[in-house]
Design a protein around this motif. Structure first.
Motif, short mmCIF file in Angstrom:
data_model
loop_
_atom_site.label_atom_id
_atom_site.label_comp_id
_atom_site.label_asym_id
_atom_site.label_seq_id
_atom_site.Cartn_x
_atom_site.Cartn_y
_atom_site.Cartn_z
N GLN A 1 0.75 -1.15 -0.03
CA GLN A 1 0.02 -0.03 -0.02
C GLN A 1 0.73 1.40 -0.02
N THR A 2 2.06 1.23 0.70
CA THR A 2 2.77 2.28 0.73
C THR A 2 3.56 2.65 -0.68
N LYS A 3 3.87 1.67 -1.32
CA LYS A 3 4.40 1.87 -2.73
C LYS A 3 3.33 2.17 -3.75
N LEU A 4 2.09 1.69 -3.57
CA LEU A 4 1.25 2.22 -4.67
C LEU A 4 0.64 3.49 -4.27
N LEU A 5 0.66 4.08 -2.91
CA LEU A 5 0.27 5.37 -2.78
C LEU A 5 1.39 6.30 -3.32
N ALA A 6 2.73 5.96 -3.26
CA ALA A 6 3.66 6.54 -3.66
C ALA A 6 3.42 6.88 -5.36
N GLU A 7 2.95 5.59 -5.80
CA GLU A 7 2.88 5.69 -7.38
C GLU A 7 1.56 6.47 -7.76
N ALA A 8 0.56 6.29 -6.69
CA ALA A 8 -0.59 7.39 -7.21
C ALA A 8 -0.18 8.68 -7.05
N GLU A 9 0.62 9.32 -6.24
CA GLU A 9 1.03 10.50 -5.79
C GLU A 9 1.72 11.01 -7.12
N ALA A 10 2.75 10.11 -7.84
CA ALA A 10 3.61 10.36 -8.88
C ALA A 10 2.78 10.29 -10.04
N THR A 11 1.67 9.81 -10.28
CA THR A 11 0.78 9.67 -11.46
C THR A 11 -0.07 10.78 -11.61
N PRO A 12 -0.15 11.44 -13.06
CA PRO A 12 -0.83 12.57 -13.02
C PRO A 12 -2.22 12.24 -13.05
N PRO A 13 -3.09 13.42 -12.48
CA PRO A 13 -4.50 13.21 -12.34
C PRO A 13 -5.23 12.64 -13.45
N GLY A 14 -6.12 11.65 -13.16
CA GLY A 14 -6.99 11.22 -14.25
C GLY A 14 -6.33 9.99 -14.95
N GLU A 15 -5.10 9.67 -14.68
CA GLU A 15 -4.48 8.32 -15.45
C GLU A 15 -4.48 7.15 -14.47
N TRP A 16 -4.45 6.02 -14.99
CA TRP A 16 -4.47 4.77 -14.10
C TRP A 16 -3.19 4.60 -13.20
N VAL A 17 -3.47 4.05 -12.15
CA VAL A 17 -2.27 3.68 -11.26
C VAL A 17 -2.34 2.40 -11.56
N ARG A 18 -0.72 1.77 -11.92
CA ARG A 18 -0.42 0.52 -12.12
C ARG A 18 0.70 -0.14 -11.29
N GLY A 19 0.61 -1.50 -10.95
CA GLY A 19 1.70 -2.02 -10.33
C GLY A 19 1.82 -3.44 -10.76
N TRP A 20 3.03 -4.13 -10.57
CA TRP A 20 3.22 -5.42 -10.99
C TRP A 20 4.31 -6.13 -10.12
N GLY A 21 4.13 -7.24 -10.13
CA GLY A 21 5.02 -8.26 -9.31
C GLY A 21 4.49 -8.72 -7.74
N LEU A 22 3.06 -8.48 -7.70
CA LEU A 22 2.40 -8.57 -6.46
C LEU A 22 2.89 -10.30 -6.18
#
Length: 545
Positions: free
Chosen positions: A96-117
């Motif tokens: 969740q910490t890593k996804l939150l950082a990714e969400a904050e770095a992703t421009p508004p309106g764009e998808w948040v993505r992660g991999w390797g879970l």
């Protein structure tokens, strides 16, 4: 003799035979290249009479045939690795910490993505969209699980995709739903994941090309000179053509498009027509990839008996006889095949299909990919089948544990977990054993994989207990898996896989001897050069004079 290139090294392992036990000082130290093929192999003294435009002297370094990763997904991996890398997460809070950082770095309106879970992080709990709903503030999010066969979508992503309940598929895929019929967010196998993936914004061709070029350079620097590509998705061939046109294809690619359940005979004919006709200078469509099951970790493998959760009992082809018909279709045309089969029932079904081929079927190399858990009887059948085993040692060492507390082992139970990745038994039975990474499912660097195959644990982790150490490979067997056996797995032994006059001049240069170095030491070293077609693709600074 006037070769184009002479390469000198402290030791050259030719890999011409199954033994490199020559007396000290008798291994060659020089190779000459002319027009992209090997013109001579000899001693440094013999090389003094050769006259070449270029000489590379690697001093005490070790030269081998070029390393080939026998199972990899470069273009598919571009999509699977978009967003933040979760493979190093140690618990769900870390995810969740890593996804939150990714969400904050992703421009508004764009998808948040992660991999390797890693599903091990869920313990006994089920994966649920709530894990990511809470951290991406209502934005659409898709997280790929490490196995590449499943994903977790959040509520907003499911809404955009119109996924509101169960779906039916031509393959053993599933939109996992709760008792009330609402999607949990867990999507199993490609057809289910595609429901969400297809509504996500696509990456531009130019961006994909740039990323792929960088990836191939990483492959080359790791020591790879070739790869058996186990997919051929939309735009793949256009990307390979574009990179080769720019001079940016530093390794050979042998490509196998997918033949999936529900496909028609007309579609099979279309696939067959690609094989041997679509090609460039360093890439070719050379076979067909099929599947009979999914993965143990997400409950979609095909086992004779269910796992502890009552799962992994369905074949990927709902009508297995149609898989056998596909095998007859392609094998009957002399087209090589590679079938993904992880569970014992899946492996048995592949053996059944090939044992039933009629007399007079054209000769071609056919493979089974993965073979994660098989009983003795199937090892014996495999040894008589003539099929090639293609396996990934780091699947064992990265995602299972000696104490069997990992998700894979728990699902299977002790008896089946004790049949894990039987590399040693397959080699002892006389099978050809090709090795690879399955990147992006596991890291692609070949030197740590060579080490893991010998250690049966992660290299660089000496305090870890080995996993079924009786299945360890010798140093020579591991290197064969990336060289001579890799060539046999591609039906290319006559032109590659050993340092032999007349064969392709594809080489990897190691800074330490892969047959003598302790495995942990080998994993911590590097490849210092790669050569393809007699042309240097990568050269570490200061490695040659």
């Amino acid at each position: 003799m006037n070769p184009d290139l002479i390469i000198l090294a402290g030791t050259i392992h030719t890999m011409e035979t199954s033994s490199e036990a020559s007396p000290a000082g008798t291994l060659p130290q020089a190779v000459a290249v002319k027009d992209g093929v090997i013109a001579a192999v000899g001693t440094r003294e013999e090389a003094e009479s050769w006259r070449a435009a270029e000489v590379l002297d690697f001093g005490s370094a070790v030269l081998t045939p070029g390393l080939v990763d026998c199972h990899i997904h470069p273009v598919l991996g571009l999509e699977l690795t978009r967003g933040c890398d979760l493979s190093g997460a140690v618990n769900l809070d870390d995810v969740q910490t890593k996804l939150l950082a990714e969400a904050e770095a992703t421009p508004p309106g764009e998808w948040v993505r992660g991999w390797g879970l890693d599903p091990n992080l869920f313990g006994s709990a089920a994966a649920h969209r709530g894990l990511i709903d809470d951290v991406v503030a209502g934005r659409p999010c898709l997280v790929r699980l490490f196995d590449g066969h499943s994903a977790l979508a959040n509520t907003r992503a499911l809404e955009i995709a119109g996924v509101t309940g169960p779906r039916s598929f031509d393959q053993a895929a599933e939109v996992v739903c709760d008792a009330g019929g609402a999607p949990t967010g867990l999507l199993l196998e490609a057809a289910a994941v595609e429901l969400v993936a297809r509504v996500m914004p696509a990456e531009s061709f130019a961006a994909r090309k740039d990323r792929l070029a960088g990836l191939f350079q990483q492959f080359s620097r790791s020591g790879l000179t070739g790869a058996h590509v186990m997919d051929c998705g939309e735009g793949s061939l256009e990307l390979y053509r574009a990179l080769e046109g720019d001079g940016g294809l530093p390794l050979r690619l042998r490509i196998s498009p997918w033949c999936m359940p529900g496909s028609s005979r007309t579609e099979w004919l279309g696939l067959a027509e690609q094989v041997g006709t679509l090609a460039g200078r360093r890439w070719e469509v050379a076979g067909i990839k099929l599947f009979v099951d999914g993965t143990v970790d997400n409950g979609t493998a095909w086992l004779f008996e269910p796992d502890v959760y009552g799962e992994s009992v369905r074949p990927f082809w709902p009508r297995p006889e149609e898989y056998a018909q596909a095998v007859r279709f392609f094998a009957g045309r002399g087209i090589p095949t590679a079938t993904h089969a992880i569970g014992d029932a899946g492996v048995a079904a592949v053996l059944d299909a090939f044992e039933a081929l009629p007399p007079g079927t054209p000769q071609a190399v056919h493979r089974i990919e993965h073979l994660e858990t098989v009983p003795d009887a199937l090892v014996d059948r495999f040894s008589r089948s003539g099929l090639v085993a293609s396996m990934q040692p780091s699947h064992c060492t990265h995602y299972s544990r000696a104490d069997q507390t990992d998700n894979w082992s728990i699902r299977l139970g002790a008896e089946r977990a004790n049949r894990a990745w039987r590399c040693g038994d397959l080699r002892a039975a006389g099978a050809t054993l090709a090795l690879g990474s399955d990147w992006p499912i596991a890291p692609f660097e070949p030197l740590p994989i060579l080490a893991d195959a010998q250690l049966r644990r992660r290299s660089g982790h000496p305090h870890d207990e080995p996993i079924l150490p009786g299945q360890a490979l010798t140093a020579l067997q591991a290197l064969e898996g990336y060289t001579s056996h890799a060539a046999r797995a591609a039906g290319e032994w006559e032109v590659s896989g050993s340092i032999t006059v007349g064969k392709r001049a594809d080489f990897t240069v190691f800074e330490t001897d892969p047959l003598l170095a302790a495995p942990d030491e080998l994993a911590a070293t590097r490849a210092v050069a790669t050569v393809v077609d007699g042309a240097v693709q990568y050269l570490a600074v200061g490695s040659a004079r």
